[in-house]
Design a protein around this motif. Structure first.
Motif, PDB file in Angstrom:
ATOM      1  N   LYS A   1       0.819  -1.218   0.000  1.00 45.18           N
ATOM      2  CA  LYS A   1       0.000   0.000   0.000  1.00 45.18           C
ATOM      3  C   LYS A   1       0.854   1.270   0.000  1.00 45.18           C
ATOM      4  O   LYS A   1       0.534   2.241  -0.681  1.00 45.18           O
ATOM      5  CB  LYS A   1      -0.914   0.002   1.222  1.00 45.18           C
ATOM      6  CG  LYS A   1      -2.014  -1.025   1.091  1.00 45.18           C
ATOM      7  CD  LYS A   1      -3.284  -0.506   1.741  1.00 45.18           C
ATOM      8  CE  LYS A   1      -4.477  -1.251   1.175  1.00 45.18           C
ATOM      9  NZ  LYS A   1      -5.724  -0.707   1.635  1.00 45.18           N
ATOM     10  N   ALA A   2       1.912   1.255   0.796  1.00 47.48           N
ATOM     11  CA  ALA A   2       2.782   2.426   0.875  1.00 47.48           C
ATOM     12  C   ALA A   2       3.374   2.708  -0.496  1.00 47.48           C
ATOM     13  O   ALA A   2       3.545   3.850  -0.910  1.00 47.48           O
ATOM     14  CB  ALA A   2       3.882   2.191   1.904  1.00 47.48           C
ATOM     15  N   HIS A   3       3.670   1.648  -1.197  1.00 45.44           N
ATOM     16  CA  HIS A   3       4.233   1.780  -2.525  1.00 45.44           C
ATOM     17  C   HIS A   3       3.222   2.428  -3.468  1.00 45.44           C
ATOM     18  O   HIS A   3       3.556   3.342  -4.219  1.00 45.44           O
ATOM     19  CB  HIS A   3       4.610   0.389  -3.032  1.00 45.44           C
ATOM     20  CG  HIS A   3       5.835   0.410  -3.890  1.00 45.44           C
ATOM     21  ND1 HIS A   3       5.975   1.262  -4.943  1.00 45.44           N
ATOM     22  CD2 HIS A   3       6.972  -0.323  -3.830  1.00 45.44           C
ATOM     23  CE1 HIS A   3       7.146   1.069  -5.513  1.00 45.44           C
ATOM     24  NE2 HIS A   3       7.785   0.111  -4.841  1.00 45.44           N
ATOM     25  N   GLN A   4       1.984   1.954  -3.382  1.00 49.55           N
ATOM     26  CA  GLN A   4       0.921   2.438  -4.286  1.00 49.55           C
ATOM     27  C   GLN A   4       0.634   3.927  -4.099  1.00 49.55           C
ATOM     28  O   GLN A   4       0.467   4.648  -5.071  1.00 49.55           O
ATOM     29  CB  GLN A   4      -0.374   1.655  -4.030  1.00 49.55           C
ATOM     30  CG  GLN A   4      -0.357   0.278  -4.662  1.00 49.55           C
ATOM     31  CD  GLN A   4      -1.485  -0.591  -4.131  1.00 49.55           C
ATOM     32  OE1 GLN A   4      -2.249  -0.184  -3.261  1.00 49.55           O
ATOM     33  NE2 GLN A   4      -1.582  -1.804  -4.665  1.00 49.55           N
ATOM     34  N   CYS A   5       0.580   4.368  -2.856  1.00 48.64           N
ATOM     35  CA  CYS A   5       0.115   5.739  -2.655  1.00 48.64           C
ATOM     36  C   CYS A   5       1.236   6.682  -2.222  1.00 48.64           C
ATOM     37  O   CYS A   5       0.977   7.763  -1.713  1.00 48.64           O
ATOM     38  CB  CYS A   5      -1.053   5.789  -1.676  1.00 48.64           C
ATOM     39  SG  CYS A   5      -0.662   5.108  -0.087  1.00 48.64           S
ATOM     40  N   HIS A   6       2.467   6.284  -2.426  1.00 46.66           N
ATOM     41  CA  HIS A   6       3.587   7.151  -2.074  1.00 46.66           C
ATOM     42  C   HIS A   6       3.454   8.483  -2.806  1.00 46.66           C
ATOM     43  O   HIS A   6       3.212   8.514  -4.014  1.00 46.66           O
ATOM     44  CB  HIS A   6       4.902   6.470  -2.456  1.00 46.66           C
ATOM     45  CG  HIS A   6       6.091   7.235  -1.989  1.00 46.66           C
ATOM     46  ND1 HIS A   6       6.877   7.961  -2.833  1.00 46.66           N
ATOM     47  CD2 HIS A   6       6.603   7.394  -0.757  1.00 46.66           C
ATOM     48  CE1 HIS A   6       7.838   8.545  -2.141  1.00 46.66           C
ATOM     49  NE2 HIS A   6       7.702   8.204  -0.874  1.00 46.66           N
ATOM     50  N   PRO A   7       3.560   9.602  -2.102  1.00 50.62           N
ATOM     51  CA  PRO A   7       3.298  10.930  -2.708  1.00 50.62           C
ATOM     52  C   PRO A   7       4.206  11.262  -3.894  1.00 50.62           C
ATOM     53  O   PRO A   7       3.828  12.080  -4.732  1.00 50.62           O
ATOM     54  CB  PRO A   7       3.549  11.917  -1.562  1.00 50.62           C
ATOM     55  CG  PRO A   7       3.640  11.101  -0.317  1.00 50.62           C
ATOM     56  CD  PRO A   7       3.879   9.691  -0.674  1.00 50.62           C
TER      57      PRO A   7
ATOM     58  N   GLU B   1      -0.961  11.626  -0.624  1.00 51.64           N
ATOM     59  CA  GLU B   1      -0.186  11.906   0.577  1.00 51.64           C
ATOM     60  C   GLU B   1      -0.996  11.634   1.840  1.00 51.64           C
ATOM     61  O   GLU B   1      -0.483  11.075   2.806  1.00 51.64           O
ATOM     62  CB  GLU B   1       0.294  13.365   0.571  1.00 51.64           C
ATOM     63  CG  GLU B   1       1.306  13.612   1.665  1.00 51.64           C
ATOM     64  CD  GLU B   1       1.896  15.016   1.624  1.00 51.64           C
ATOM     65  OE1 GLU B   1       1.815  15.660   0.568  1.00 51.64           O
ATOM     66  OE2 GLU B   1       2.433  15.447   2.656  1.00 51.64           O
ATOM     67  N   GLN B   2      -2.269  12.012   1.810  1.00 50.98           N
ATOM     68  CA  GLN B   2      -3.099  11.833   3.006  1.00 50.98           C
ATOM     69  C   GLN B   2      -3.216  10.348   3.353  1.00 50.98           C
ATOM     70  O   GLN B   2      -3.050   9.936   4.496  1.00 50.98           O
ATOM     71  CB  GLN B   2      -4.484  12.454   2.755  1.00 50.98           C
ATOM     72  CG  GLN B   2      -5.324  12.646   4.020  1.00 50.98           C
ATOM     73  CD  GLN B   2      -4.546  13.357   5.134  1.00 50.98           C
ATOM     74  OE1 GLN B   2      -3.831  14.333   4.891  1.00 50.98           O
ATOM     75  NE2 GLN B   2      -4.648  12.842   6.353  1.00 50.98           N
ATOM     76  N   LYS B   3      -3.450   9.575   2.321  1.00 53.66           N
ATOM     77  CA  LYS B   3      -3.619   8.143   2.524  1.00 53.66           C
ATOM     78  C   LYS B   3      -2.293   7.515   2.977  1.00 53.66           C
ATOM     79  O   LYS B   3      -2.256   6.654   3.856  1.00 53.66           O
ATOM     80  CB  LYS B   3      -4.066   7.498   1.210  1.00 53.66           C
ATOM     81  CG  LYS B   3      -4.897   6.258   1.454  1.00 53.66           C
ATOM     82  CD  LYS B   3      -5.550   5.746   0.186  1.00 53.66           C
ATOM     83  CE  LYS B   3      -5.873   4.291   0.369  1.00 53.66           C
ATOM     84  NZ  LYS B   3      -5.960   3.576  -0.886  1.00 53.66           N
ATOM     85  N   PHE B   4      -1.243   8.005   2.391  1.00 53.38           N
ATOM     86  CA  PHE B   4       0.094   7.518   2.747  1.00 53.38           C
ATOM     87  C   PHE B   4       0.353   7.732   4.241  1.00 53.38           C
ATOM     88  O   PHE B   4       0.823   6.855   4.945  1.00 53.38           O
ATOM     89  CB  PHE B   4       1.132   8.272   1.910  1.00 53.38           C
ATOM     90  CG  PHE B   4       2.553   7.835   2.122  1.00 53.38           C
ATOM     91  CD1 PHE B   4       2.953   6.548   1.773  1.00 53.38           C
ATOM     92  CD2 PHE B   4       3.496   8.700   2.649  1.00 53.38           C
ATOM     93  CE1 PHE B   4       4.263   6.146   1.956  1.00 53.38           C
ATOM     94  CE2 PHE B   4       4.805   8.306   2.840  1.00 53.38           C
ATOM     95  CZ  PHE B   4       5.192   7.013   2.482  1.00 53.38           C
ATOM     96  N   LYS B   5      -0.012   8.918   4.697  1.00 57.70           N
ATOM     97  CA  LYS B   5       0.173   9.211   6.123  1.00 57.70           C
ATOM     98  C   LYS B   5      -0.691   8.297   6.983  1.00 57.70           C
ATOM     99  O   LYS B   5      -0.261   7.816   8.024  1.00 57.70           O
ATOM    100  CB  LYS B   5      -0.180  10.679   6.414  1.00 57.70           C
ATOM    101  CG  LYS B   5       0.860  11.651   5.916  1.00 57.70           C
ATOM    102  CD  LYS B   5       0.459  13.074   6.239  1.00 57.70           C
ATOM    103  CE  LYS B   5       1.517  14.060   5.754  1.00 57.70           C
ATOM    104  NZ  LYS B   5       1.160  15.437   6.095  1.00 57.70           N
ATOM    105  N   GLU B   6      -1.903   8.081   6.520  1.00 56.02           N
ATOM    106  CA  GLU B   6      -2.832   7.250   7.289  1.00 56.02           C
ATOM    107  C   GLU B   6      -2.337   5.818   7.437  1.00 56.02           C
ATOM    108  O   GLU B   6      -2.353   5.252   8.525  1.00 56.02           O
ATOM    109  CB  GLU B   6      -4.208   7.235   6.598  1.00 56.02           C
ATOM    110  CG  GLU B   6      -5.120   8.339   7.045  1.00 56.02           C
ATOM    111  CD  GLU B   6      -6.561   8.084   6.611  1.00 56.02           C
ATOM    112  OE1 GLU B   6      -6.757   7.377   5.596  1.00 56.02           O
ATOM    113  OE2 GLU B   6      -7.473   8.595   7.281  1.00 56.02           O
ATOM    114  N   ILE B   7      -1.904   5.257   6.334  1.00 52.54           N
ATOM    115  CA  ILE B   7      -1.463   3.855   6.438  1.00 52.54           C
ATOM    116  C   ILE B   7      -0.169   3.768   7.233  1.00 52.54           C
ATOM    117  O   ILE B   7       0.073   2.796   7.929  1.00 52.54           O
ATOM    118  CB  ILE B   7      -1.317   3.167   5.062  1.00 52.54           C
ATOM    119  CG1 ILE B   7      -0.278   3.870   4.201  1.00 52.54           C
ATOM    120  CG2 ILE B   7      -2.629   3.058   4.337  1.00 52.54           C
ATOM    121  CD1 ILE B   7       0.174   3.011   3.060  1.00 52.54           C
TER     122      ILE B   7
END
Ligand SMILES: [Zn+2]
Ligand SMILES: [Zn+2]
Length: 364
Positions: free
Chosen positions: A27-33, A40-46
């Protein structure tokens, strides 16, 4: 205020730590800013979710008390957590576990300006450095072993304070720099905003205590540089290029931290008579034409001194004789190799006319 970290990460409540780690990475890979379509928001959340679920201890607390559990604690941190905590706690910021991100994003650690090497005891009074030294020995010393004395300029434990860095009879006080916590918090600007990095207090090395007066000889380091002699036992059978490790004989560590190791790289000086081949010793012996033809007993120099060798009649040049057990002791194991002598038959030169005629008469 209760966040469902399981839902954010998209894993079941019974997911294994391994599964959580895998899912987080994906997931971090997918949504990395930095990525196209990143969030970015999702990245922070996960990230926030993973900081809790990725740690078995915190996860257990979370399972019991929910995400609010950490707000009850002063300072918003986790006790024993040696990492980077976001400003204001997880509600407005997030934590990064550098170890887990390091291999996904490669150089991310560089952006933050601190290394991604984690682990307990980070930043504590550091272990002394290792020392590497080249040590030249003679051929026979390598064969039979030797005792050598080496003098090294290195950090040694200060003899005035015994290594604790305190002037004798000085009082123990709470460290002023960290107020006894052993840690200080530095704020660093990063591409994701301000990050707070907890590091070990440089003044007390994490001890939380300091002394009223620093040792006047080592200025509080606990070590001084000195020429120090050490006796080293070189084991019999060691070969050129091998290394001996002397544990704890490197640089002394600051303020009582363990010393580094001393590595001695062995260089064996070449010998004019002997060569080494594994655990065998090779040499050459010249004999005359007559000795080769008629046979003889000759003296062969070995590492044990001269040894008699019987040359049979009709010996040919290049023939190798074995002197059993006169080689090199096996470094790991028992017994010794052999000494192999190659016979070189000298063809006579500068013969007188009479000698030449006699040879012709012999017809050989
Ligand atoms: Zn301190
Ligand atoms: Zn000292």
């Amino acid at each position: 205020m209760n966040k469902d970290y399981y839902n954010i990460l998209g894993v079941g409540k019974n997911a294994s730590q391994e599964e959580i780690k895998k899912t987080f990475r994906k997931k971090a890979h997918q949504c990395h800013p930095d990525k196209q379509g990143g969030d970015e928001q999702k990245f922070k959340e996960i990230n926030e979710a993973y900081q809790v679920l990725g740690d078995a201890k915190k996860r257990a607390q979370y399972d019991q008390f929910g995400s609010a559990f950490e707000h009850g604690q002063a300072g918003g941190g986790f006790s024993g957590f040696e990492g980077f905590s976001a400003q204001g706690g997880p509600a407005s910021g997030w934590d990064i576990n550098m170890e887990d991100l390091g291999d996904i994003f490669g150089g991310l650690g560089d952006i933050f300006g601190f290394s991604s090497q984690g682990g307990q005891g980070r930043g504590r009074a550091r272990r002394g450095g290792d020392i590497q030294v080249l040590l030249a020995i003679e051929f026979k010393e390598a064969v039979f072993g030797a005792e050598k004395e080496i003098n090294l300029k290195k950090n040694v434990v200060c003899d005035r304070c015994g290594g604790n860095g305190a002037e004798p009879d000085s009082k123990i006080e709470t460290c002023k720099t960290c107020n006894g916590s052993g840690r200080i918090i530095k704020t660093q600007r990063t591409i994701f905003g301000n990050m707070r990095a907890q590091t070990t207090c440089p003044d007390c090395g994490g001890e939380g205590k300091s002394y009223s007066r620093k040792c006047s000889k080592c200025h509080g380091n606990g070590v001084i540089q000195e020429i120090s002699g050490i006796k080293v036992k070189i084991p019999a059978g060691i070969d050129d290029g091998e290394t001996i490790r002397l544990s704890g004989h490197g640089e002394a560590g600051e303020r009582g931290a363990p010393a580094g190791d001393l590595y001695l790289k062995i260089r064996v000086n070449p010998d004019i008579k002997f060569k080494r081949d594994g655990y065998n010793i090779l040499s050459k012996a010249e004999i005359s034409f007559a000795q080769a033809a008629l046979g003889d007993k000759i003296e062969i120099p070995t590492v044990d001194g001269n040894v008699k060798l019987k040359i049979p009649e009709g010996a040919q040049s290049g023939k190798v004789f074995r002197l059993s057990g006169r080689g090199i002791p096996r470094l790991r194991g028992s017994g010794r190799g052999d000494h192999l002598v190659e016979i070189i038959v000298k063809t006579p030169t500068g013969l007188s006319r009479k000698q030449k005629e006699m040879l012709k008469e012999l017809g050989i």
